[in-house]
Design a protein around this motif. Structure first.
Motif, PDB file in Angstrom:
ATOM      1  N   ARG A   1      17.617   8.127   8.435  1.00 26.37           N
ATOM      2  CA  ARG A   1      16.201   8.489   8.488  1.00 26.37           C
ATOM      3  C   ARG A   1      15.268   7.290   8.359  1.00 26.37           C
ATOM      4  NH1 ARG A   1      15.583  13.715   4.759  1.00 26.37           N
ATOM      5  NH2 ARG A   1      13.395  13.217   5.157  1.00 26.37           N
ATOM      6  N   ALA A   2      15.776   6.109   8.683  1.00 28.19           N
ATOM      7  CA  ALA A   2      14.984   4.886   8.518  1.00 28.19           C
ATOM      8  C   ALA A   2      13.642   4.971   9.243  1.00 28.19           C
ATOM      9  CB  ALA A   2      15.777   3.673   9.009  1.00 28.19           C
ATOM     10  N   ASP A   3      13.614   5.687  10.391  1.00 31.97           N
ATOM     11  CA  ASP A   3      12.377   5.700  11.173  1.00 31.97           C
ATOM     12  C   ASP A   3      11.278   6.547  10.550  1.00 31.97           C
ATOM     13  OD1 ASP A   3      13.412   3.952  13.002  1.00 31.97           O
ATOM     14  OD2 ASP A   3      14.314   5.557  14.213  1.00 31.97           O
ATOM     15  N   GLU A   4      11.647   7.371   9.567  1.00 32.82           N
ATOM     16  CA  GLU A   4      10.628   8.189   8.886  1.00 32.82           C
ATOM     17  C   GLU A   4      10.145   7.528   7.601  1.00 32.82           C
ATOM     18  OE1 GLU A   4      12.538  11.989   8.135  1.00 32.82           O
ATOM     19  OE2 GLU A   4      13.773  11.641   9.921  1.00 32.82           O
ATOM     20  N   LEU A   5      10.687   6.357   7.292  1.00 32.65           N
ATOM     21  CA  LEU A   5      10.392   5.739   5.999  1.00 32.65           C
ATOM     22  C   LEU A   5       9.780   4.353   6.180  1.00 32.65           C
ATOM     23  CD1 LEU A   5      13.781   6.732   4.349  1.00 32.65           C
ATOM     24  CD2 LEU A   5      11.543   7.685   3.730  1.00 32.65           C
ATOM     25  N   ASP A   6       8.980   3.933   5.180  1.00 30.80           N
ATOM     26  CA  ASP A   6       8.416   2.581   5.186  1.00 30.80           C
ATOM     27  C   ASP A   6       9.261   1.620   4.350  1.00 30.80           C
ATOM     28  OD1 ASP A   6       6.089   3.496   6.612  1.00 30.80           O
ATOM     29  OD2 ASP A   6       5.466   4.415   4.725  1.00 30.80           O
ATOM     30  N   VAL A   7       9.865   2.179   3.312  1.00 28.54           N
ATOM     31  CA  VAL A   7      10.665   1.355   2.402  1.00 28.54           C
ATOM     32  C   VAL A   7      11.960   2.107   2.095  1.00 28.54           C
ATOM     33  CG1 VAL A   7      10.798   0.325   0.086  1.00 28.54           C
ATOM     34  CG2 VAL A   7       8.600   0.347   1.311  1.00 28.54           C
ATOM     35  N   ILE A   8      13.067   1.401   2.157  1.00 34.14           N
ATOM     36  CA  ILE A   8      14.343   1.991   1.748  1.00 34.14           C
ATOM     37  C   ILE A   8      14.906   1.154   0.599  1.00 34.14           C
ATOM     38  CG2 ILE A   8      16.755   2.371   2.437  1.00 34.14           C
ATOM     39  CD1 ILE A   8      15.788   3.239   5.137  1.00 34.14           C
ATOM     40  N   VAL A   9      15.295   1.855  -0.465  1.00 36.99           N
ATOM     41  CA  VAL A   9      15.885   1.181  -1.619  1.00 36.99           C
ATOM     42  C   VAL A   9      17.339   1.617  -1.754  1.00 36.99           C
ATOM     43  CG1 VAL A   9      15.717   0.734  -4.091  1.00 36.99           C
ATOM     44  CG2 VAL A   9      13.633   1.237  -2.784  1.00 36.99           C
ATOM     45  N   LEU A  10      18.238   0.651  -1.578  1.00 40.54           N
ATOM     46  CA  LEU A  10      19.671   0.919  -1.699  1.00 40.54           C
ATOM     47  C   LEU A  10      20.225   0.169  -2.903  1.00 40.54           C
ATOM     48  CD1 LEU A  10      20.861   0.378   1.980  1.00 40.54           C
ATOM     49  CD2 LEU A  10      20.543   2.577   0.817  1.00 40.54           C
TER      50      LEU A  10
ATOM     51  N   ALA B   1       9.871   3.788 -10.662  1.00 37.91           N
ATOM     52  CA  ALA B   1       8.869   2.722 -10.473  1.00 37.91           C
ATOM     53  C   ALA B   1       8.011   2.990  -9.237  1.00 37.91           C
ATOM     54  CB  ALA B   1       9.565   1.365 -10.361  1.00 37.91           C
ATOM     55  N   TRP B   2       8.609   3.446  -8.140  1.00 36.18           N
ATOM     56  CA  TRP B   2       7.835   3.696  -6.917  1.00 36.18           C
ATOM     57  C   TRP B   2       6.919   4.901  -7.091  1.00 36.18           C
ATOM     58  CZ3 TRP B   2       7.347   0.440  -2.852  1.00 36.18           C
ATOM     59  CH2 TRP B   2       8.243  -0.633  -2.794  1.00 36.18           C
ATOM     60  N   ARG B   3       7.424   5.928  -7.780  1.00 36.03           N
ATOM     61  CA  ARG B   3       6.570   7.103  -8.033  1.00 36.03           C
ATOM     62  C   ARG B   3       5.379   6.726  -8.889  1.00 36.03           C
ATOM     63  NH1 ARG B   3      11.264  10.415  -8.856  1.00 36.03           N
ATOM     64  NH2 ARG B   3      11.628  11.532  -6.887  1.00 36.03           N
TER      65      ARG B   3
ATOM     66  N   GLY C   1       0.823  -1.202   0.000  1.00 34.27           N
ATOM     67  CA  GLY C   1       0.000   0.000   0.000  1.00 34.27           C
ATOM     68  C   GLY C   1       0.853   1.246   0.000  1.00 34.27           C
ATOM     69  N   PRO C   2       0.184   2.414  -0.099  1.00 37.44           N
ATOM     70  CA  PRO C   2       0.890   3.686  -0.188  1.00 37.44           C
ATOM     71  C   PRO C   2       1.938   3.822   0.924  1.00 37.44           C
ATOM     72  CG  PRO C   2      -1.449   4.011  -0.489  1.00 37.44           C
ATOM     73  CD  PRO C   2      -1.272   2.579  -0.088  1.00 37.44           C
ATOM     74  N   SER C   3       3.163   4.122   0.558  1.00 42.94           N
ATOM     75  CA  SER C   3       4.280   4.107   1.495  1.00 42.94           C
ATOM     76  C   SER C   3       5.192   5.309   1.285  1.00 42.94           C
ATOM     77  CB  SER C   3       5.108   2.824   1.305  1.00 42.94           C
ATOM     78  OG  SER C   3       4.311   1.675   1.454  1.00 42.94           O
ATOM     79  N   ARG C   4       5.936   5.613   2.354  1.00 46.36           N
ATOM     80  CA  ARG C   4       7.007   6.610   2.251  1.00 46.36           C
ATOM     81  C   ARG C   4       8.276   5.859   1.887  1.00 46.36           C
ATOM     82  NH1 ARG C   4       6.662   8.297   8.226  1.00 46.36           N
ATOM     83  NH2 ARG C   4       6.426   6.025   8.196  1.00 46.36           N
TER      84      ARG C   4
ATOM     85  N   HIS D   1       3.513   5.959  -4.761  1.00 47.70           N
ATOM     86  CA  HIS D   1       4.130   6.113  -3.447  1.00 47.70           C
ATOM     87  C   HIS D   1       4.792   7.486  -3.335  1.00 47.70           C
ATOM     88  CE1 HIS D   1       3.507   1.834  -2.536  1.00 47.70           C
ATOM     89  NE2 HIS D   1       3.819   1.620  -3.794  1.00 47.70           N
ATOM     90  N   GLU D   2       5.082   7.862  -2.076  1.00 46.34           N
ATOM     91  CA  GLU D   2       5.744   9.136  -1.804  1.00 46.34           C
ATOM     92  C   GLU D   2       7.252   8.872  -1.760  1.00 46.34           C
ATOM     93  OE1 GLU D   2       4.358  10.847   1.900  1.00 46.34           O
ATOM     94  OE2 GLU D   2       6.329  11.814   2.130  1.00 46.34           O
ATOM     95  N   VAL D   3       7.955   9.372  -2.758  1.00 46.31           N
ATOM     96  CA  VAL D   3       9.362   9.003  -2.919  1.00 46.31           C
ATOM     97  C   VAL D   3      10.282  10.166  -2.578  1.00 46.31           C
ATOM     98  CG1 VAL D   3      11.129   8.266  -4.570  1.00 46.31           C
ATOM     99  CG2 VAL D   3       8.816   7.289  -4.675  1.00 46.31           C
ATOM    100  N   THR D   4      11.279   9.904  -1.738  1.00 48.14           N
ATOM    101  CA  THR D   4      12.326  10.876  -1.441  1.00 48.14           C
ATOM    102  C   THR D   4      13.658  10.286  -1.874  1.00 48.14           C
ATOM    103  OG1 THR D   4      11.071  11.265   0.597  1.00 48.14           O
ATOM    104  CG2 THR D   4      13.188  12.406   0.380  1.00 48.14           C
ATOM    105  N   CYS D   5      14.433  11.061  -2.603  1.00 48.58           N
ATOM    106  CA  CYS D   5      15.759  10.596  -2.994  1.00 48.58           C
ATOM    107  C   CYS D   5      16.786  11.187  -2.040  1.00 48.58           C
ATOM    108  CB  CYS D   5      16.066  11.000  -4.433  1.00 48.58           C
ATOM    109  SG  CYS D   5      15.053  10.094  -5.605  1.00 48.58           S
ATOM    110  N   LEU D   6      17.569  10.328  -1.423  1.00 47.10           N
ATOM    111  CA  LEU D   6      18.495  10.755  -0.380  1.00 47.10           C
ATOM    112  C   LEU D   6      19.858  10.105  -0.592  1.00 47.10           C
ATOM    113  CD1 LEU D   6      16.099  10.258   2.659  1.00 47.10           C
ATOM    114  CD2 LEU D   6      16.984  12.465   1.865  1.00 47.10           C
ATOM    115  N   SER D   7      20.875  10.737  -0.021  1.00 42.90           N
ATOM    116  CA  SER D   7      22.202  10.138  -0.081  1.00 42.90           C
ATOM    117  C   SER D   7      22.205   8.864   0.758  1.00 42.90           C
ATOM    118  CB  SER D   7      23.243  11.107   0.465  1.00 42.90           C
ATOM    119  OG  SER D   7      23.136  11.148   1.870  1.00 42.90           O
ATOM    120  N   ALA D   8      23.197   8.036   0.503  1.00 41.37           N
ATOM    121  CA  ALA D   8      23.305   6.754   1.197  1.00 41.37           C
ATOM    122  C   ALA D   8      23.207   6.934   2.712  1.00 41.37           C
ATOM    123  CB  ALA D   8      24.624   6.089   0.826  1.00 41.37           C
TER     124      ALA D   8
END
Lengths: 331, 331
Positions: A121-130, A102-104, A85-88, A108-115
């Motif tokens: 910021r794992a606690d603010e996110l539902d899914v992390i893609v590395l 693909a996530w956008r 379902g809809p995720s951060r 989903h709500e996608v933020t692009c961040l440095s490694a």
């Protein structure tokens, strides 16, 4: 759809240099290809069968408790966002841009961040893609840091997705052995390490429930018979794999030497490529292309990625081209 | 996911007959396979390119104004239901059951109807999915009736989807030439006619906007390099295609003769198979399997599908087995 490929053909037209005359360093694919033997006619004639032994061979190669063959990690990248379902979602940047796309696209709500921001910021996110090692940024992660990040996400029903397309030279860093844990997804690609970009095959390693959902989503027969045949042989060919790791390490070290000689100091890299962040990257890209050498130019941040030449002749050609570009005063 | 394949392996276990000893008539795939030549190494090594000439060759073969290569018509069957809002969908029955499954899974309201009811009830439906010629039912349609049905659907923004997986022997009946019309979608499969079930390749012919949406949905590199290489050659091989049409027509006629000799009177059929509707189908299926001949059993309605034996030896074996089953008094 994001546009891919065709870059060499486009460059051939732009620079008026015939296709066979290029040194193509624009991909991260190994120039040392696994030698594909003749394909038995039956592989073309019969419907592929799930129980042909491919899964066993792949589980042994990746040290994965269970996995699903897919038509390239691209297929998994596109499918995974439909399976929750809809995720951060936090996606590594700069990185392979199909992930964020693909996530956008799936809403989903996608933020692009440095490694490093991603892990913090794992606690603010539902899914992390590395991507590990990252492409093109080259970042590497400690296994323990990733497992801890996964545990925090998992506690809230989240996922850690690690794209290990360039992991084959450093298999000890892979998270595949831990993918019985719910919410840990590792994507593996066959094309890069085995030098078989045309094969379009990869594997998803994750726990059984998500693997079953993905299998259902992708449907039957995601790989052709000939692809399955080649995969079974290549993934079992331990002698070649050991040699290829050596070739890639040596080729990567030689490439770094040549780049350094011309003050093109790699910002990062791995066994498959080196990455150079520089304001003048577009000018270098252009000047090298005028000399028949294609690199991969990134706009954000301005940078060049150099794939490995296949041999010393290729390295010498790059060496001479870099020397000639420097003589133009471009440093 | 619906279960497919593995039937021959399962039968080998159930009936204690080794795999090589079976006459496998359980598929609708041509036993006359296009002879695949050696694959050039470059097809494995390089990323597949969209502009490699495959689309041109396929457009000429299918007489289609535009089309998209896909990883088997299965890929399109799964994708199409995601590309429109909630719809009333009529699917031909009995038919290939992946169609109804895919539309239901995407949340549409699915009704399974006989070929003739479907055309009559076009005004109550948003999408009609036909198989032409039908598998296993064998129904055939007049081109004009289908185009009229499409026009009615199109007037309300609806779609007519025609799965022409078994159309290659009767190309004049294909709707491919009309697929510039919005809302007309034709699915073609390569595996059946070319006898290459392992290749997992097909084409979708429809108007540009839907084709672009489908391309975007499926993403890049849906086919491997070797598959694209083989497709380009096979689709251009007009001499072989003409021969294969002859072999299939002759093989289908001979199969019908043998079946008729034993009062197994085909209810319907096409160049690729014959279909026999009979209350005792399960018993015949079992009795033939005991004799090492695998047919395809359908429960609803009770029926058997017989694929084509590859040669006279296979026909003779079927002939003898049918005679022996009849001697058991099973008619």
């Amino acid at each position: 759809m994001l546009e891919h490929g065709g870059r060499l053909q486009q460059a051939a037209i732009t620079y008026g240099i015939a296709l066979p005359d290029w040194l193509d360093l624009s991909t991260g694919i190994s120039p040392f290809a696994w030698p594909v033997p003749e394909i038995p006619a039956q592989a073309w004639h019969r419907l592929p069968e799930d129980d042909d032994g491919l899964v066993d061979v792949a589980q042994a190669y990746y040290h994965a408790p269970q996995l699903l063959p897919v038509a390239g990690s691209q297929a998994a990248i596109q499918a995974l966002p439909s399976l929750r379902g809809p995720s951060r979602v936090g996606v590594i940047a700069p990185g392979y841009n199909e992930h964020a796309h693909a996530w956008r696209r799936a809403g989903h709500e996608v933020t692009c961040l440095s490694a490093w921001s991603l892990l913090e910021r794992a606690d603010e996110l539902d899914v992390i893609v590395l991507i590990h090692p990252n492409n093109p940024g080259g970042e590497r992660f400690q296994r323990e840091a990733l497992l801890a990040c996964h545990a925090r996400l998992r506690a809230r029903g989240g996922w850690l997705i690690v794209d290990e397309a360039f992991m084959d030279v450093s298999p000890d860093d892979s998270l595949c052995p831990f993918t019985a844990r719910d919410g840990l997804v590792v994507l593996r690609s066959v094309g890069k390490f085995f030098g078989l970009a045309g094969i379009r095959a990869g594997f998803v390693c994750t726990s059984r429930p998500l693997l079953d959902a993905l299998r259902d989503y992708l449907g039957p027969w995601t790989l052709s018979g000939p692809t399955r045949h080649v995969l079974k042989l290549a993934l079992a060919d331990r002698d070649w794999q050991a040699q290829a790791r050596g070739w890639l390490r040596h080729g990567s070290a030689r490439l770094a030497e040549v780049l350094l000689m011309h003050a093109v100091t790699p910002t990062a890299g791995c066994a498959f490529f080196h990455w150079w962040r520089h304001e003048l990257a577009p000018s270098w890209h252009h000047a090298l292309a005028e000399r028949g050498i294609l690199t991969r130019l990134f706009d954000e941040p301005r940078s060049l990625r150099f794939g490995l030449p296949a041999d010393e002749a290729g390295l010498l050609r790059l060496d001479q081209a870099l020397a000639s570009v420097r003589l133009m005063g471009m440093t």
